[in-house]
Write a protein that holds these residues in place. Structure first.
Motif, PDB file in Angstrom:
ATOM      1  N   VAL A   1       0.846  -1.205   0.000  1.00  0.00           N
ATOM      2  CA  VAL A   1       0.000   0.000   0.000  1.00  0.00           C
ATOM      3  C   VAL A   1       0.880   1.253   0.000  1.00  0.00           C
ATOM      4  CG1 VAL A   1      -1.769   1.293   1.259  1.00  0.00           C
ATOM      5  CG2 VAL A   1      -1.829  -1.191   1.242  1.00  0.00           C
ATOM      6  N   ASP A   2       1.942   1.218   0.834  1.00  0.00           N
ATOM      7  CA  ASP A   2       2.820   2.388   0.949  1.00  0.00           C
ATOM      8  C   ASP A   2       3.459   2.737  -0.382  1.00  0.00           C
ATOM      9  OD1 ASP A   2       2.369   2.587   3.695  1.00  0.00           O
ATOM     10  OD2 ASP A   2       3.838   1.021   4.106  1.00  0.00           O
ATOM     11  N   GLU A   3       3.857   1.700  -1.127  1.00  0.00           N
ATOM     12  CA  GLU A   3       4.503   1.954  -2.417  1.00  0.00           C
ATOM     13  C   GLU A   3       3.511   2.524  -3.427  1.00  0.00           C
ATOM     14  OE1 GLU A   3       8.208  -1.191  -2.464  1.00  0.00           O
ATOM     15  OE2 GLU A   3       6.215  -1.992  -2.798  1.00  0.00           O
ATOM     16  N   LEU A   4       2.258   2.058  -3.355  1.00  0.00           N
ATOM     17  CA  LEU A   4       1.222   2.606  -4.235  1.00  0.00           C
ATOM     18  C   LEU A   4       1.026   4.091  -3.937  1.00  0.00           C
ATOM     19  CD1 LEU A   4      -1.106   2.225  -6.330  1.00  0.00           C
ATOM     20  CD2 LEU A   4      -2.607   1.803  -4.397  1.00  0.00           C
ATOM     21  N   ILE A   5       0.985   4.428  -2.652  1.00  0.00           N
ATOM     22  CA  ILE A   5       0.810   5.835  -2.248  1.00  0.00           C
ATOM     23  C   ILE A   5       1.982   6.682  -2.743  1.00  0.00           C
ATOM     24  CG2 ILE A   5       0.697   7.381  -0.239  1.00  0.00           C
ATOM     25  CD1 ILE A   5      -0.903   5.109   1.182  1.00  0.00           C
ATOM     26  N   ASP A   6       3.208   6.127  -2.655  1.00  0.00           N
ATOM     27  CA  ASP A   6       4.393   6.837  -3.163  1.00  0.00           C
ATOM     28  C   ASP A   6       4.236   7.182  -4.641  1.00  0.00           C
ATOM     29  OD1 ASP A   6       5.619   6.763  -0.761  1.00  0.00           O
ATOM     30  OD2 ASP A   6       7.066   5.193  -1.232  1.00  0.00           O
ATOM     31  N   VAL A   7       3.706   6.213  -5.398  1.00  0.00           N
ATOM     32  CA  VAL A   7       3.528   6.430  -6.837  1.00  0.00           C
ATOM     33  C   VAL A   7       2.511   7.545  -7.083  1.00  0.00           C
ATOM     34  CG1 VAL A   7       2.663   5.403  -8.983  1.00  0.00           C
ATOM     35  CG2 VAL A   7       4.174   4.084  -7.508  1.00  0.00           C
ATOM     36  N   LEU A   8       1.413   7.529  -6.319  1.00  0.00           N
ATOM     37  CA  LEU A   8       0.353   8.527  -6.518  1.00  0.00           C
ATOM     38  C   LEU A   8       0.826   9.929  -6.133  1.00  0.00           C
ATOM     39  CD1 LEU A   8      -2.795   6.625  -5.194  1.00  0.00           C
ATOM     40  CD2 LEU A   8      -1.962   6.799  -7.528  1.00  0.00           C
ATOM     41  N   ILE A   9       1.586  10.011  -5.058  1.00  0.00           N
ATOM     42  CA  ILE A   9       2.061  11.330  -4.617  1.00  0.00           C
ATOM     43  C   ILE A   9       3.083  11.865  -5.610  1.00  0.00           C
ATOM     44  CG2 ILE A   9       3.428  12.508  -2.840  1.00  0.00           C
ATOM     45  CD1 ILE A   9       1.900  10.926  -0.765  1.00  0.00           C
ATOM     46  N   GLY A  10       3.967  10.968  -6.065  1.00  0.00           N
ATOM     47  CA  GLY A  10       4.866  11.325  -7.165  1.00  0.00           C
ATOM     48  C   GLY A  10       6.042  12.212  -6.812  1.00  0.00           C
ATOM     49  N   SER A  11       6.100  12.757  -5.580  1.00  0.00           N
ATOM     50  CA  SER A  11       7.225  13.653  -5.274  1.00  0.00           C
ATOM     51  C   SER A  11       8.263  12.961  -4.401  1.00  0.00           C
ATOM     52  CB  SER A  11       6.718  14.903  -4.560  1.00  0.00           C
ATOM     53  OG  SER A  11       6.140  14.527  -3.326  1.00  0.00           O
ATOM     54  N   ARG A  12       8.185  11.649  -4.324  1.00  0.00           N
ATOM     55  CA  ARG A  12       9.153  10.903  -3.513  1.00  0.00           C
ATOM     56  C   ARG A  12      10.524  10.922  -4.169  1.00  0.00           C
ATOM     57  NH1 ARG A  12       6.022  11.614   0.417  1.00  0.00           N
ATOM     58  NH2 ARG A  12       4.591   9.965   1.033  1.00  0.00           N
ATOM     59  N   LYS A  13      11.551  10.986  -3.333  1.00  0.00           N
ATOM     60  CA  LYS A  13      12.914  10.978  -3.865  1.00  0.00           C
ATOM     61  C   LYS A  13      13.597   9.676  -3.449  1.00  0.00           C
ATOM     62  CE  LYS A  13      14.367  14.683  -6.119  1.00  0.00           C
ATOM     63  NZ  LYS A  13      13.185  14.823  -6.906  1.00  0.00           N
ATOM     64  N   TYR A  14      14.205   9.015  -4.425  1.00  0.00           N
ATOM     65  CA  TYR A  14      14.904   7.760  -4.144  1.00  0.00           C
ATOM     66  C   TYR A  14      16.400   8.047  -4.193  1.00  0.00           C
ATOM     67  CZ  TYR A  14      10.284   5.882  -4.825  1.00  0.00           C
ATOM     68  OH  TYR A  14       8.944   5.636  -4.684  1.00  0.00           O
TER      69      TYR A  14
END
Length: 349
Positions: free
Chosen positions: A208-221
């Motif tokens: 679920v957390d990874e899906l949310i990361d994709v939707l937010i889109g501003s995550r930095k790896y």
């Protein structure tokens, strides 16, 4: 209440939480007086952010690694000074940024936390500096804090393609079996973000957390190195255990132990390549390399020299690992990928 229902409610909750957190850290309105920025000029070929609790030896490391070329350039802020220094590695210049105070409540948007996070997100590598005598607790706290502000350490971006559409409802396709999330949860999370028309293509088993990361889109790896300082005050067995963990380097700033290996590890984790340029009839200039990301092409080399060069480009000669005829030169075009320590000669129209 059965497990699936719990999962489903948890998904809804997590989506809401992530949404509020983004609002906290990335305010939509431009508040504050103009000109009140917190930023340090990005310089050098790469930027490394140094994060850690007070008194783990960050400033000592900064002064030892950068020969304190940065004493005069201490930027003063109300509660925070971000001090930049520059390390040299075989001609490449790497900016090392000491970011104090990132820990205390940055993810709640307290104090200057928000700006510090913004600067940390521009880094090419994060160094988490830990006190070897109390590293476990420190490591956990820092990871939680950085995770909360959307910085993902040593992780890849989830392999999910997400496209919003004007109409047509939600279509979800998965090329792998999903064990950690189900259709209903995905739809719940999407509706939590008020997304009712979109295509989701999932190519790996995500949570679920990874899906949310994709939707937010501003995550930095961002790649991360854990640096354990003060190893002179723990047992040899403990040093051995820490040194054998993933992405870890053990050092002692006071005694100057292992700092050269730390510099090598930093370079390796930055995934950069050094390219030397050569004028026709001259020897290559080995003192001033152009540093580029792995996978860079001759076009990037042109842009690194001057913006207008690529438009006048005719062909290039490459010596080194990427040349098919090494040790002889290969004649190549703009799309040729360069490798570390290549020598490049560019010919223009």
């Amino acid at each position: 209440m059965n497990l699936q229902a719990t999962e489903y409610h948890l998904g809804l909750l997590k989506a809401k939480l992530a949404r509020y957190r983004v609002q906290l850290l990335e305010p939509t309105s431009k508040s504050g007086k103009s000109g009140e920025g917190f930023d340090v000029q990005k310089s050098g070929d790469a930027r490394v952010a140094l994060i850690g609790f007070p008194s783990v030896g960050k400033s000592t490391l900064l002064s030892k690694m950068t020969h304190t070329a940065s004493v005069a350039a201490a930027y003063e802020f109300t509660t925070l000074t971000a001090i930049p220094g520059v390390m040299e590695y075989e001609g490449a210049k790497i900016q090392l940024l000491d970011l104090p105070g990132i820990v205390e409540g940055a993810s709640q948007g307290r104090g200057r936390g928000r700006q510090v996070v913004a600067v940390a997100k521009t880094a090419d590598l994060v160094i988490i500096m830990l006190d070897a005598t109390k590293s476990l607790e420190q490591k956990r706290l820092l990871e939680v804090e950085l995770d909360a502000v959307g910085i993902r350490l040593n992780k890849r971006k989830p392999d999910v393609v997400f496209k919003q559409k004007p109409t047509g409802g939600i279509t979800i396709n998965a090329t792998v079996k999903l064990t950690r999330i189900d259709d209903k949860t995905i739809r719940t999370v999407l509706s939590g973000y008020k997304i009712h028309n979109c295509e989701v293509m999932i190519r790996e088993d995500i949570s679920v957390d990874e899906l949310i990361d994709v939707l937010i889109g501003s995550r930095k790896y961002i790649p991360c190195l854990y640096v354990y300082n003060k190893i002179d005050s723990i047992s040899l067995e403990e040093v051995d255990r820490l040194a054998n963990q993933d992405h870890s380097v053990v050092i002692s700033c006071e005694m100057g132990m292992n700092l050269d290996y730390l510099l090598e590890s930093i370079w390796e984790n930055l995934s950069l390549v050094k390219v030397y340029t050569k004028k026709r009839g001259d020897h290559p200039d080995l003192t001033d390399p152009i540093c580029l990301r792995k996978g860079a092409t001759i076009e990037d080399v042109c842009n690194g020299i001057h913006r207008s060069l690529a438009s006048k480009f005719r062909y290039a000669l490459v010596w080194g690992r990427s040349s098919k005829f090494s040790p002889h030169a290969q004649k190549v075009g703009l799309q040729h990928q360069v490798q570390d320590e290549d020598v490049v000669s560019i010919f223009t129209k």
